[in-house]
Design a protein around this motif. Structure first.
Motif, PDB file in Angstrom:
ATOM      1  N   PRO A  17     -36.985 -52.361  33.454  1.00  0.00           N
ATOM      2  CA  PRO A  17     -37.611 -52.398  32.310  1.00  0.00           C
ATOM      3  C   PRO A  17     -38.889 -51.710  32.424  1.00  0.00           C
ATOM      4  CG  PRO A  17     -37.726 -54.683  33.458  1.00  0.00           C
ATOM      5  CD  PRO A  17     -36.938 -53.739  34.367  1.00  0.00           C
ATOM      6  N   THR A  47     -26.692 -57.708  42.748  1.00  0.00           N
ATOM      7  CA  THR A  47     -25.656 -58.505  41.903  1.00  0.00           C
ATOM      8  C   THR A  47     -25.089 -57.831  40.705  1.00  0.00           C
ATOM      9  OG1 THR A  47     -27.271 -60.313  42.501  1.00  0.00           O
ATOM     10  CG2 THR A  47     -25.900 -60.599  40.566  1.00  0.00           C
ATOM     11  N   HIS A  59     -23.214 -59.897  44.976  1.00  0.00           N
ATOM     12  CA  HIS A  59     -22.934 -61.123  44.402  1.00  0.00           C
ATOM     13  C   HIS A  59     -22.538 -60.900  42.500  1.00  0.00           C
ATOM     14  CE1 HIS A  59     -25.044 -62.934  47.863  1.00  0.00           C
ATOM     15  NE2 HIS A  59     -25.585 -61.887  47.772  1.00  0.00           N
ATOM     16  N   VAL A  60     -21.676 -62.034  42.203  1.00  0.00           N
ATOM     17  CA  VAL A  60     -20.980 -62.020  41.027  1.00  0.00           C
ATOM     18  C   VAL A  60     -21.535 -63.036  40.155  1.00  0.00           C
ATOM     19  CG1 VAL A  60     -18.792 -61.848  39.931  1.00  0.00           C
ATOM     20  CG2 VAL A  60     -19.102 -60.832  42.119  1.00  0.00           C
ATOM     21  N   LEU A  61     -22.105 -62.623  39.030  1.00  0.00           N
ATOM     22  CA  LEU A  61     -22.358 -63.706  37.984  1.00  0.00           C
ATOM     23  C   LEU A  61     -21.465 -63.800  36.960  1.00  0.00           C
ATOM     24  CD1 LEU A  61     -26.435 -62.921  37.619  1.00  0.00           C
ATOM     25  CD2 LEU A  61     -25.309 -65.246  38.638  1.00  0.00           C
ATOM     26  N   LYS A 112     -36.374 -53.306  43.524  1.00  0.00           N
ATOM     27  CA  LYS A 112     -35.656 -53.106  42.121  1.00  0.00           C
ATOM     28  C   LYS A 112     -34.192 -53.080  42.316  1.00  0.00           C
ATOM     29  CE  LYS A 112     -39.748 -50.869  40.110  1.00  0.00           C
ATOM     30  NZ  LYS A 112     -39.765 -52.047  38.782  1.00  0.00           N
ATOM     31  N   PRO A 152     -36.601 -61.743  36.375  1.00  0.00           N
ATOM     32  CA  PRO A 152     -36.401 -63.081  36.733  1.00  0.00           C
ATOM     33  C   PRO A 152     -36.539 -63.294  38.308  1.00  0.00           C
ATOM     34  CG  PRO A 152     -34.441 -61.683  36.533  1.00  0.00           C
ATOM     35  CD  PRO A 152     -35.406 -60.996  35.768  1.00  0.00           C
ATOM     36  N   TYR A 153     -36.714 -62.240  39.088  1.00  0.00           N
ATOM     37  CA  TYR A 153     -36.846 -62.215  40.329  1.00  0.00           C
ATOM     38  C   TYR A 153     -38.287 -62.525  40.689  1.00  0.00           C
ATOM     39  CZ  TYR A 153     -31.968 -61.116  40.319  1.00  0.00           C
ATOM     40  OH  TYR A 153     -30.628 -60.802  40.191  1.00  0.00           O
ATOM     41  N   VAL A 197     -24.649 -68.379  36.945  1.00  0.00           N
ATOM     42  CA  VAL A 197     -23.441 -68.878  37.828  1.00  0.00           C
ATOM     43  C   VAL A 197     -23.054 -67.963  38.605  1.00  0.00           C
ATOM     44  CG1 VAL A 197     -21.356 -70.085  37.761  1.00  0.00           C
ATOM     45  CG2 VAL A 197     -22.675 -70.898  36.159  1.00  0.00           C
ATOM     46  N   LEU A 198     -23.225 -67.996  40.017  1.00  0.00           N
ATOM     47  CA  LEU A 198     -22.519 -67.131  40.924  1.00  0.00           C
ATOM     48  C   LEU A 198     -21.192 -67.654  41.455  1.00  0.00           C
ATOM     49  CD1 LEU A 198     -25.652 -66.321  43.074  1.00  0.00           C
ATOM     50  CD2 LEU A 198     -24.246 -64.744  41.736  1.00  0.00           C
ATOM     51  N   GLU A 245     -30.154 -60.446  28.163  1.00  0.00           N
ATOM     52  CA  GLU A 245     -31.078 -60.820  29.290  1.00  0.00           C
ATOM     53  C   GLU A 245     -30.876 -60.030  30.597  1.00  0.00           C
ATOM     54  OE1 GLU A 245     -31.729 -63.594  31.756  1.00  0.00           O
ATOM     55  OE2 GLU A 245     -32.534 -65.313  30.363  1.00  0.00           O
ATOM     56  N   SER A 303     -30.843 -55.733  42.640  1.00  0.00           N
ATOM     57  CA  SER A 303     -30.596 -57.062  42.993  1.00  0.00           C
ATOM     58  C   SER A 303     -29.307 -57.253  43.831  1.00  0.00           C
ATOM     59  CB  SER A 303     -30.250 -57.812  41.627  1.00  0.00           C
ATOM     60  OG  SER A 303     -29.242 -57.220  40.889  1.00  0.00           O
ATOM     61  N   THR A 360     -31.557 -56.769  30.479  1.00  0.00           N
ATOM     62  CA  THR A 360     -32.488 -55.545  30.420  1.00  0.00           C
ATOM     63  C   THR A 360     -33.677 -55.644  31.599  1.00  0.00           C
ATOM     64  OG1 THR A 360     -33.649 -56.720  28.906  1.00  0.00           O
ATOM     65  CG2 THR A 360     -31.907 -55.010  28.190  1.00  0.00           C
ATOM     66  N   ASN A 361     -33.595 -56.781  32.220  1.00  0.00           N
ATOM     67  CA  ASN A 361     -34.698 -57.173  33.179  1.00  0.00           C
ATOM     68  C   ASN A 361     -34.479 -56.930  34.676  1.00  0.00           C
ATOM     69  OD1 ASN A 361     -33.059 -59.055  33.560  1.00  0.00           O
ATOM     70  ND2 ASN A 361     -34.181 -60.478  32.450  1.00  0.00           N
ATOM     71  N   GLY A 362     -33.193 -56.227  34.864  1.00  0.00           N
ATOM     72  CA  GLY A 362     -33.143 -56.220  36.273  1.00  0.00           C
ATOM     73  C   GLY A 362     -32.589 -57.252  37.066  1.00  0.00           C
ATOM     74  N   ARG A 363     -32.022 -58.465  36.442  1.00  0.00           N
ATOM     75  CA  ARG A 363     -31.100 -59.402  36.957  1.00  0.00           C
ATOM     76  C   ARG A 363     -29.922 -58.636  37.624  1.00  0.00           C
ATOM     77  NH1 ARG A 363     -31.311 -64.760  36.980  1.00  0.00           N
ATOM     78  NH2 ARG A 363     -32.492 -64.954  35.153  1.00  0.00           N
ATOM     79  N   VAL A 364     -29.356 -57.992  37.034  1.00  0.00           N
ATOM     80  CA  VAL A 364     -28.185 -57.497  37.476  1.00  0.00           C
ATOM     81  C   VAL A 364     -28.020 -55.863  37.526  1.00  0.00           C
ATOM     82  CG1 VAL A 364     -26.593 -59.127  37.038  1.00  0.00           C
ATOM     83  CG2 VAL A 364     -26.956 -57.430  35.224  1.00  0.00           C
TER      84      VAL A 364
END
Lengths: 337, 337
Positions: free
Chosen positions: B2, A63, A93-95, A59, B51-52, B94-95, A112, A61, A114-118
């Motif tokens: 989340p 990122t 990592h940098v989005l 949990k 997403p992961y 985009v990274l 987008e 990333s 709120t789901n753990g992507r970053v």
DNA sequence: TAAATTCACGAAACCGTTTTCGCTGAAAAT
DNA sequence: ATTTTCAGCGAAAACGGTTTCGTGAATTTA
């Protein structure tokens, strides 16, 4: 796509998956000799762990997201450079996302997250942004948000900004000292906090010098270049035109210079010009441009630093972090040297 | 982070996880009514899929990487803008990574991409890069690579470039037509293909006009600003100094202008100056700068477009894609208008 | 009416890691 | 000599989706 995963590694080593995983993480449970073997074979087979499996399980990333209005502007380019430097140092990592000054896009992008992507977000809000539900939603979802440059005062988040009010005041004082009496102020959006602060500094400096601010000289430009040309031409053509201009936006400096040339207005003789800008070419412009320059690179670095502290240390009140890194006035020929 | 995942959604709806998943993807297996309910509740609960988890299962990240030497340069800022625009349109993330012109960093960054983190890579190689094992490793790992601007000819990958040779030739022709006879050529790295091509164009244009190229006028600058100042001052101070300068690097234009001012060299009278550059301020410089301008934004867009085609369509030979988008000569005062 | 097909959904495997917990044999303590 | 500790490792359950396959009911076809 990597044909070789931790399972293949384990099989090659005659070890269990768990053991290999722990060995790779240098766990105390694993003997030195086993770790050595694992590392060796891992390197031999070019094993690269799947980041998404790892993120899913942990949990986390590693990122962060950087959301900015645009990137053609030199401020944001430099800020991103600062951010990326720190991120690379920390192994993150940098989005990068661009909002094109649109609130709708900004919200869509943030929703987008709120789901753990970053693990965290660095944002400079769009000029349309006034409501902040989309930002607070993240904060309450435990993804730290750090504003940089364009912050929203009311929102409970870390803020790395520059001294916009003081800069506006200082810019105006400078023009007044150089003899300006009628100063025009150019902006793009008056929703933007940094703009209202600069403008406030401008207004107060004028008032403090007993100078009048003509409403015609508070100029709201748009994002459309043609439109801006029209507006600026009109402003510079009016009788009783201003003798000084403060542009709070970097991209307006090109039309200003161009129109002055067209109208045969001499800078700085007829009109003194000052711009909030990070242009590296300011001092080789024709004439060289007096600027208020923001510490873009440092702001990016600081913002990233604070964000990573928020991400990594729990119970650290990053929301209270409120750094103001001062901008600097560079006096050049466009205001009379 | 989340708290609400697909399981919670399913429970709320009294449906199985699989059904919910399919409903969200608008699968034909699911009835219209069920889909409606699912969407409704999903929105109500602010469900955002992880997403992961999705990437792990689908072996697809919907993410691309952009690796560039730096971002302070205006070329790359604009290119990134073009890339981001297409990516957002396609629903990709985009990274961004900076190599700071270091091959070691570039390799380190790319080696991380063999594990599925990104579905594709857009890269402009560092000036140190000559070996390409790290790039081919990706290609053979089924992650498509598209070069933009700085490509490596020998590598089997898509390339979006500009006509560097022709531009070098055209730039030189222009200076010659304006009366230059001794032209200096400034570059940073002669490992860089775009540089060698431009320089070849330069050399051939000179030869074709029966002009001699003095070795002293092929100037290799570095990444260090002080060093460059020293080098350029020396070049411009030598007796029998050049009467024209072509800078193949945008960032060298500031020292050139500055040093000319210091040495009281008049541009264009004493020295004509032309620069490969995307500076938006070129025409308001002092004097306005003649440039060869690359179609940065379009190159970014094209590169991204090709990459997404490669990512999405299988058996499409993206490697053969080899687009050359021409640069444009903008004649301004620094070469005599 | 019986058989075949279609529709709508559920069960469960699976993606590649991480992490908890349990097990074993050997060393240490009693 | 017996118990306790501990080092070193394996088994298996997660993480949150996607996808294959199976199933029962409804519908169509023979």
């Amino acid at each position: 796509m990597p044909e070789i995963n931790i399972r293949a590694l384990a099989k090659e080593l005659n070890l269990s998956i768990g053991t290999v995983s722990k060995a790779l993480k240098d766990s105390y449970e694993i003997s030195a000799e086993t770790k050595r073997r694992v590392l060796e074979v891992a390197k031999k087979l070019h094993y690269a762990p799947n980041p998404y499996a790892s993120s899913l399980r942990r949990k986390k990333s590693n990122t962060i997201a950087v959301v900015v209005p645009e990137v053609a502007d030199s401020y944001f380019s430099q800020a991103i450079k600062g951010i990326e430097e720190i991120a690379q140092l920390k192994g993150y990592h940098v989005l990068v996302y661009l909002t094109y000054e649109s609130y709708a896009r900004e919200k869509q992008i943030l929703d987008e997250f709120t789901n753990g992507r970053v693990d965290g977000l660095l944002i400079s809000v769009s000029s349309e942004t006034c409501s902040t539900g989309h930002i607070e939603a993240l904060n309450s979802n435990k993804v730290p948000v750090v504003f940089f440059d364009r912050a929203i005062d009311e929102t409970d988040a870390a803020k790395i900004t520059t001294n916009d009010y003081d800069s506006g005041y200082e810019a105006t004082r400078h023009l007044i000292e150089r003899g300006c009496r009628k100063i025009a102020y150019l902006s793009i959006s008056n929703l933007l906090v940094i703009n209202t602060k600069r403008m406030m500094g401008f207004r107060n400096a004028m008032t403090d010098s007993k100078l009048h601010v003509d409403d015609n000289n508070i100029v709201n430009c748009s994002n459309d270049d043609n439109e801006n040309n029209r507006i600026l031409t009109e402003v510079l053509k009016q009788k009783n035109r201003a003798d000084g201009i403060i542009s709070s936006v970097e991209k307006l400096i090109t039309p200003v210079y161009t129109i002055c040339k067209q109208l045969k207005l001499q800078i700085p003789a007829d009109l003194k010009v000052l711009c909030f800008s990070n242009l590296s070419t300011a001092h080789i412009l024709n004439p060289s441009l007096t600027t208020i320059t923001q510490p873009a690179f440092d702001m990016g670095k600081m913002a990233a630093t604070v964000l990573f502290k928020a991400v990594e240390k729990r119970n650290y009140n990053w929301q209270d972090e409120n750094l103001v890194i001062p901008s600097k006035l560079y006096i050049r020929d466009s205001t009379g040297g």
